[in-house]
Scaffold this active site. Structure first.
Site, PDB file in Angstrom:
ATOM      1  N   GLY A  13      -4.205 -22.302  11.416  1.00 16.63           N
ATOM      2  CA  GLY A  13      -3.436 -21.949  12.595  1.00 16.63           C
ATOM      3  C   GLY A  13      -2.164 -21.165  12.354  1.00 16.63           C
ATOM      4  N   HIS A  27      -0.451  -6.703  -5.321  1.00 20.73           N
ATOM      5  CA  HIS A  27      -0.424  -7.995  -4.631  1.00 20.73           C
ATOM      6  C   HIS A  27       0.299  -9.005  -5.516  1.00 20.73           C
ATOM      7  CE1 HIS A  27      -2.337 -12.019  -5.070  1.00 20.73           C
ATOM      8  NE2 HIS A  27      -1.984 -12.129  -3.798  1.00 20.73           N
ATOM      9  N   HIS A  85     -20.379  -8.347  -3.825  1.00 20.02           N
ATOM     10  CA  HIS A  85     -21.346  -7.454  -3.182  1.00 20.02           C
ATOM     11  C   HIS A  85     -21.166  -6.006  -3.606  1.00 20.02           C
ATOM     12  CE1 HIS A  85     -17.909  -7.321  -0.303  1.00 20.02           C
ATOM     13  NE2 HIS A  85     -18.275  -6.071  -0.125  1.00 20.02           N
ATOM     14  N   HIS A  95       0.872  -1.175   0.000  1.00 21.39           N
ATOM     15  CA  HIS A  95       0.000   0.000   0.000  1.00 21.39           C
ATOM     16  C   HIS A  95       0.910   1.227   0.000  1.00 21.39           C
ATOM     17  CE1 HIS A  95      -3.543  -2.440   0.741  1.00 21.39           C
ATOM     18  NE2 HIS A  95      -2.877  -3.075   1.693  1.00 21.39           N
ATOM     19  N   ASN A 108       1.639 -13.374  -5.101  1.00 25.14           N
ATOM     20  CA  ASN A 108       2.005 -14.550  -4.325  1.00 25.14           C
ATOM     21  C   ASN A 108       2.260 -15.725  -5.252  1.00 25.14           C
ATOM     22  OD1 ASN A 108      -0.227 -16.838  -4.032  1.00 25.14           O
ATOM     23  ND2 ASN A 108      -1.299 -14.875  -4.185  1.00 25.14           N
ATOM     24  N   THR A 109       3.148 -16.617  -4.812  1.00 30.06           N
ATOM     25  CA  THR A 109       3.317 -17.908  -5.465  1.00 30.06           C
ATOM     26  C   THR A 109       3.515 -18.950  -4.368  1.00 30.06           C
ATOM     27  OG1 THR A 109       5.711 -17.607  -5.733  1.00 30.06           O
ATOM     28  CG2 THR A 109       4.318 -16.958  -7.586  1.00 30.06           C
ATOM     29  N   HIS A 152       0.541  -5.819 -17.245  1.00 32.92           N
ATOM     30  CA  HIS A 152       0.054  -7.012 -17.924  1.00 32.92           C
ATOM     31  C   HIS A 152       1.072  -7.547 -18.933  1.00 32.92           C
ATOM     32  CE1 HIS A 152      -4.150  -7.730 -16.635  1.00 32.92           C
ATOM     33  NE2 HIS A 152      -4.072  -6.459 -16.237  1.00 32.92           N
TER      34      HIS A 152
END
Length: 296
Positions: free
Chosen positions: A279, A132, A196, A122, A134-135, A166
């Site tokens: 957890g 964002h 939503h 951010h 991730n792998t 892109h």
């Protein structure tokens, strides 16, 4: 290939850690290089690094990782780069979710191993997009797969930024399969959608999961190239937007957009749900949330 895939797991975990180190170094260098604009006189941001642990039901070692978070920098308002390698036994809810996705044998043998990197940034300047990436690799006794992706989340979109981001991801995809980019872009458009609100959380990117072509080396190579594509995709966009002047109205727009991001991550994000359900350190799982946000 052995059933336990010990060597493959070690290689994947080592790679995710190396990518984490590269990104942390690049982001701290970006902070040092920022010498103009409203935040240039602040101390350059540095990552605070904390070891994380996964909580197991019986108190045994269940793995962990590193949570690296920078707050209040010149360029980044908050950025987290986490890496983890965890293992153990899935709970009933996680077993059912995996079974619903078609993971074979998971209801009779719920052992698992997972390793990956997760990053969310951010930014200080509203003109500079949040991002964002991730792998990860996931293993059970009867299956293995890779997943990940990246998406750009500007509150003030720029067409050339979107095109650049892109293009970098498409290049990574095209090196492995000319069908990957269109397939994984469409998957990202579907996955990073907020039902939503009836809108996407950003301008997209790529997303893939359950990737197992039967060739572990090829799938690992693709996942590595997705990780390698991140800095070339994101840094040039950041460097050309970080000095732009902005108004309080721009900042307000940024905070409202962050509210959308928070809604998505808390309600829909698969990684957030899995991390909390199994957890893992809650602070590490929720590091993706913005430092400030607002709702109209």
């Amino acid at each position: 290939m052995s059933e336990t895939m010990t060597d493959e797991k070690a290689r994947a975990a080592t790679w995710f850690r190396a990518l984490r180190d590269e990104i942390v170094e690049a982001f701290e260098a970006l902070e040092l290089s920022h010498d103009s604009g409203p935040f240039a006189t602040a101390a350059p941001g540095r990552f605070d690094v904390t070891e994380t642990k996964r909580a197991s039901d019986d108190g045994s070692d269940a793995g962990g990782g590193l949570m690296s978070v920078m707050r209040g920098g010149r360029v980044f308002e908050k950025v987290g780069v986490n890496v983890s390698t965890v293992h153990g036994t899935l709970g009933e809810a996680a077993q059912k979710a995996m079974a619903a996705r078609g993971v074979p044998g998971i209801e009779t043998d719920p052992r698992f191993w997972a390793s990956g990197i997760s990053l969310v940034a951010h930014m200080q300047n509203p003109h500079t997009p949040a991002v964002h990436m991730n792998t990860r690799m996931f293993w059970t006794p009867s299956a293995w797969w890779f997943g990940g992706g990246a998406d750009l989340n500007p509150c003030i979109p720029y067409d050339d930024d979107t095109a650049h981001f892109h293009a970098a991801l498409k290049k990574a995809c095209d090196a492995h399969d000319p069908a990957y980019y269109d397939r994984f872009k469409a998957w990202a458009d579907e996955y990073f959608f907020i039902p939503h609100r009836g809108r996407a959380r950003g301008v997209g990117g790529i997303f893939y999961d359950d990737l197992n072509t039967g060739d572990w080396e090829a799938d690992f190579g693709f996942t590595q190239d997705v990780g390698r594509a991140f800095l070339p995709a994101f840094l040039p966009v950041t460097e050309r937007r970080r000095d732009l002047p902005w108004t309080e109205a721009d900042k307000d727009r940024q905070l409202v957009h962050r509210g959308l991001y928070a809604e998505y991550n808390l309600v829909y994000d698969r990684g957030t749900k899995f991390g909390l359900a199994t957890g893992h350190d809650a602070d590490a799982v929720l590091m993706s949330l913005p430092p400030l946000a607002k709702w109209v």
